[in-house]
Enzyme design. Sequence first.
Site, short mmCIF file in Angstrom:
data_model
loop_
_atom_site.label_atom_id
_atom_site.label_comp_id
_atom_site.label_asym_id
_atom_site.label_seq_id
_atom_site.Cartn_x
_atom_site.Cartn_y
_atom_site.Cartn_z
N LYS A 82 -3.07 5.40 -19.56
CA LYS A 82 -3.83 5.46 -18.31
C LYS A 82 -4.68 6.72 -18.32
O LYS A 82 -4.37 7.68 -19.05
CB LYS A 82 -2.89 5.45 -17.11
CG LYS A 82 -2.18 6.78 -16.82
CD LYS A 82 -1.44 6.72 -15.52
CE LYS A 82 -0.87 8.06 -15.15
NZ LYS A 82 -1.84 9.07 -14.76
N HIS A 105 4.02 4.85 -17.88
CA HIS A 105 5.36 5.30 -18.26
C HIS A 105 6.36 5.18 -17.12
O HIS A 105 7.57 5.12 -17.36
CB HIS A 105 5.31 6.74 -18.78
CG HIS A 105 5.06 7.77 -17.74
ND1 HIS A 105 3.80 8.12 -17.33
CD2 HIS A 105 5.91 8.52 -17.00
CE1 HIS A 105 3.88 9.05 -16.40
NE2 HIS A 105 5.14 9.31 -16.18
N LYS A 117 10.98 3.76 -16.69
CA LYS A 117 12.11 4.51 -16.16
C LYS A 117 13.22 3.57 -15.71
O LYS A 117 12.96 2.52 -15.12
CB LYS A 117 11.65 5.40 -14.99
CG LYS A 117 10.72 6.53 -15.41
CD LYS A 117 10.36 7.41 -14.25
CE LYS A 117 9.46 8.57 -14.69
NZ LYS A 117 10.16 9.52 -15.55
N ASP A 148 -5.05 9.25 -10.10
CA ASP A 148 -4.08 9.67 -11.11
C ASP A 148 -2.70 9.07 -10.89
O ASP A 148 -1.99 8.78 -11.85
CB ASP A 148 -3.97 11.20 -11.11
CG ASP A 148 -3.16 11.73 -12.28
OD1 ASP A 148 -3.31 11.19 -13.40
OD2 ASP A 148 -2.37 12.67 -12.09
N HIS A 185 0.93 4.23 -10.70
CA HIS A 185 2.37 4.36 -10.49
C HIS A 185 2.83 3.80 -9.16
O HIS A 185 3.75 2.98 -9.09
CB HIS A 185 2.77 5.84 -10.56
CG HIS A 185 2.48 6.49 -11.88
ND1 HIS A 185 2.45 5.81 -13.07
CD2 HIS A 185 2.21 7.78 -12.20
CE1 HIS A 185 2.16 6.65 -14.05
NE2 HIS A 185 2.02 7.84 -13.55
#
Length: 557
Positions: A219, A249, A253, A306, A311
């Site tokens: 990303k 990422h 998790k 960002d 996310h």
Amino acid sequence: MTEPRTRAEETAPATAATGTVAETVTQAAAQAAAQAATQATSEQVAAANPLSLPNPLRDPRDRRLPRVAEPCVLVLFGVTGDLAKRKLLPAIYDLGNRGLLPPGFSLVGFARRDWAHEDFAQVTYEAVKEHARTPFREEVWKQISEGIHFCPGTFDDDGAFDVLAMMLKEIDETRGTGGNYAFYLSVPPKYFPVVIEQLKRTNLAQGPSGSWRRVVVEKPFGHDLNSARELNALTNAVFPEESVFRIDHYLGKETVQNILALRFANTLYEPIWNRRYVDHIQITMAEDIGIGGRAGYYDGIGAARDVIQNHLLQLLALVAMEDPTFFDADSLRREKEKVLSAVQLPADLAAGTARGQYTRGWQGGEPVVGYLEEDGIPADSITETYAAVRLEVANRRWAGVPFYLRTGKRLSGRMTEVAVVFQRAPHLPFSKTDTEILGQNALVIRVQPDEGITVRFGSKVPGTAMEVRDVLMDFAYGESFMESSPEAYERLLLDVLIGDPPLFPHQREVELSWMIMDPIEEFWASQGRPEGYPAGTWGPASADEMLARDGRAWRRL
């Protein structure tokens, strides 16, 4: 009348009807001895075999079998970057240490450095020693280091890519990798097009029959909808969609994946996971650090692009999605896309969003500079370091339930969590003073740093009076499982080498996310400088006001 059996009798192994008590005791002793011998044997094998570590990445279809890829080569562009040193190179070693790398696995680094193979091996060694999560073992390192190679060059250097192509062919012959290549683009997005074109020119994107070629893209996937579509068109002109792995990422998790397990493997929560019982949902990613040395990347990008665009919207989709038919890439993608396509922006963007930029303050007892005083940041920058938005999901399950998303740098603490806050009980038979300090029930999924789940509910305080207050019931990964959680990049790298895509966002998800963020970014661009907030606080006042208008408040972290 038959007497009820005791719990010991119910759980005891069955014996023959004619067996005596002595025989039963003897059998039990023999079984215990056999189990002890088996355990001792397993421990001896584990001690003798450095690759027999507890394996949290084993094949879920058979807990005895590890998920090991075919022999292959991982080509890493951007090996001198911080991501490679702190995450990628250590993750490769950790996979090898768990016995999950295939025989002949090889790593090729590509960068603008005058290095020999041994120089890159030393860089990898130092990164592993400093950042690897599993114990360092010389025999494992020797096995990995034998497959380490380096190709010097720049991305626009045709000769360097010609050398890379010859190097990979030689590795196929000497290491038996069979033409299986994964290309990891750990480089700034502006270099994506030139690298992909070079892979096309040298025919590295297409392999012989029976082999595979994959490309991994970090990303951000573009900076708006149009650029995301352009990047996708360029990539898909060289690699088929099923060979494109977009790394987020956070999806690797354990606690993020546990959202799906919590919802769909239990009957406890599904009946109340809807608008009838949920008051609102807060999704937070708070950081206590500044931008560090990322000024060149961060300025002009900001907190929303960002973090929220990828996310937090992915977390929203996992929390709000319907149950998939199967746990595979296509089923998960379809359900996430339905959620993202149903997301509605606030009618009043001024009231339903907030943005800020940190100013001088105190962090951990130390004075810190403001964003505009950071090295490499223009004095007139309007890039936000804090962003919060109020969204809704317009479907039957979630209609009218607000989703509050926030992220920021230089906040009072570091925490990523999803908080499902439930409605208050419709009727309380207690007096007002009995429950004056009782809050709302909540289920909080902690993504980092202390991975786990907390349930907040009301309980009577011991004593003669009726007083009800909040208590917490907590589950922590580190206390409940003997196996350590793999690092996110460890899991995602293994999925790339295997070709397993459930944890990677599809292009349609990327586009839907930009459709949500683009109108907000365009509105903010017309509003001038973001609101300032002192470093070490929880963000700008406008973020608190956004929830206060709804009669709510941010959770105290």
